[in-house]
Scaffold this motif. Structure first.
Motif, short mmCIF file in Angstrom:
data_model
loop_
_atom_site.label_atom_id
_atom_site.label_comp_id
_atom_site.label_asym_id
_atom_site.label_seq_id
_atom_site.Cartn_x
_atom_site.Cartn_y
_atom_site.Cartn_z
N MET A 1 6.04 -3.37 3.58
CA MET A 1 4.63 -3.74 3.58
C MET A 1 4.29 -4.64 4.77
O MET A 1 3.15 -4.73 5.19
N HIS A 2 5.29 -5.32 5.33
CA HIS A 2 5.05 -6.18 6.48
C HIS A 2 4.52 -5.38 7.66
O HIS A 2 3.58 -5.81 8.34
N LYS A 4 2.82 -2.68 7.56
CA LYS A 4 1.43 -2.27 7.27
C LYS A 4 0.46 -3.39 7.63
O LYS A 4 -0.62 -3.15 8.20
N ARG A 5 0.84 -4.63 7.34
CA ARG A 5 0.00 -5.78 7.67
C ARG A 5 -0.10 -5.94 9.19
O ARG A 5 -1.19 -6.22 9.72
N VAL A 6 0.99 -5.75 9.88
CA VAL A 6 0.99 -5.83 11.34
C VAL A 6 0.07 -4.76 11.92
O VAL A 6 -0.72 -5.02 12.84
N PHE A 7 0.15 -3.54 11.35
CA PHE A 7 -0.71 -2.45 11.79
C PHE A 7 -2.17 -2.83 11.64
O PHE A 7 -2.99 -2.63 12.54
N ASP A 8 -2.52 -3.42 10.50
CA ASP A 8 -3.90 -3.84 10.24
C ASP A 8 -4.40 -4.83 11.29
O ASP A 8 -5.48 -4.67 11.87
N VAL A 9 -3.62 -5.87 11.51
CA VAL A 9 -4.03 -6.94 12.41
C VAL A 9 -4.16 -6.43 13.84
O VAL A 9 -5.13 -6.75 14.55
N VAL A 10 -3.21 -5.62 14.27
CA VAL A 10 -3.22 -5.09 15.64
C VAL A 10 -4.43 -4.19 15.85
O VAL A 10 -5.16 -4.31 16.83
N VAL A 11 -4.66 -3.26 14.92
CA VAL A 11 -5.78 -2.32 15.06
C VAL A 11 -7.12 -3.05 15.03
O VAL A 11 -7.99 -2.79 15.87
#
Length: 240
Positions: A1-2, A4-11
């Motif tokens: 899940m980490h 996924k969170r990184v993906f969210d913040v970057v995008v």
């Protein structure tokens, strides 16, 4: 899940040059054409916990939430509350925002705060969720992961899915995230959403979305979810 969170913040961070002006422009459009409030805030379930305030552009008349909700509208063929695009409840600005896929863009602030995610199943009012649970024991699976700005069901379109089909797509996505998340799953759904909204690609079918989830995840439970029950058969038992 980490990851996924990184993906969210970057995008969200990289796309700020696009979505921040879109929020400012949408807010100005609503303000000038239908007045305040510009944003609509409502209590929604975004996970398995208690409801929380979720924001989006106000696209309807000011008292729409009192006129049309799951408590005032009888259940007929669907327990999800889908308001027709041609409903008189929509304002002119609201129709434009809906057509451009910008209604939920303000929810990117919830993504940044960690309350929501970019790709996930849409937030729901508690009374809609209760209506779904009354008929479908597996409805709770749609909130095994955080609610999102867009999700796999949006690749088909809510009006093109039965309740059972939508819940199975949403449950399959959550199990894929929990059981073998791959970054390409969210990337594929997000990219396809953008292409569909821009009218560069057609919407997918129920089967195509289930296949997309299976191909872009490491979860075997996705296939199991689709094999153990036929969504069309489940609809025959729905109680109005």
């Amino acid at each position: 899940m980490h990851i996924k969170r990184v993906f969210d913040v970057v995008v969200v961070s990289l796309a700020a040059v696009v979505w921040l002006p879109a929020v400012a422009g949408g807010a100005l459009l609503v303000l000038l054409t239908s007045g305040r409030p510009v944003f609509y805030r409502s209590n929604r379930l975004v996970g398995s916990g208690d409801p929380t305030k979720v924001v989006k552009f106000r696209t309807m008349v000011k008292n729409a939430d009192r006129l049309v909700n799951r408590d005032t509208v009888p259940v007929t063929n669907t327990r999800f509350l889908n308001i027709a695009p041609d409903s008189p409840l929509y304002t002119r600005a609201g129709r434009l925002l809906e057509r451009c896929g910008l209604t939920e863009i303000p929810q990117l602030v919830h993504v940044l705060s960690g309350k929501m995610t970019i790709v996930g199943n849409r937030p729901l009012p508690t009374n809609v969720m209760n209506a779904l649970l009354d008929e479908y024991s597996y409805a709770g699976d749609r909130f095994l992961t955080a609610a999102g700005l867009t999700g796999p069901a949006q690749l088909v379109g809510r009006d093109a899915l039965t309740d059972s089909e939508r819940l199975r797509i949403e449950g399959a996505y959550c199990h894929a995230v929990l059981d073998g998340y791959r970054l390409r799953l969210d990337f594929s759904i997000l990219l396809r959403t953008v292409l569909i909204v821009a009218h560069l690609k057609p919407s997918l079918s129920y089967t195509e979305v289930m296949d997309l989830i299976a191909r872009n995840s490491g979860s075997r439970s996705v296939v199991a979810l689709d094999e153990h029950a036929s969504p069309r058969a489940a609809d025959n038992t729905e109680v109005a």
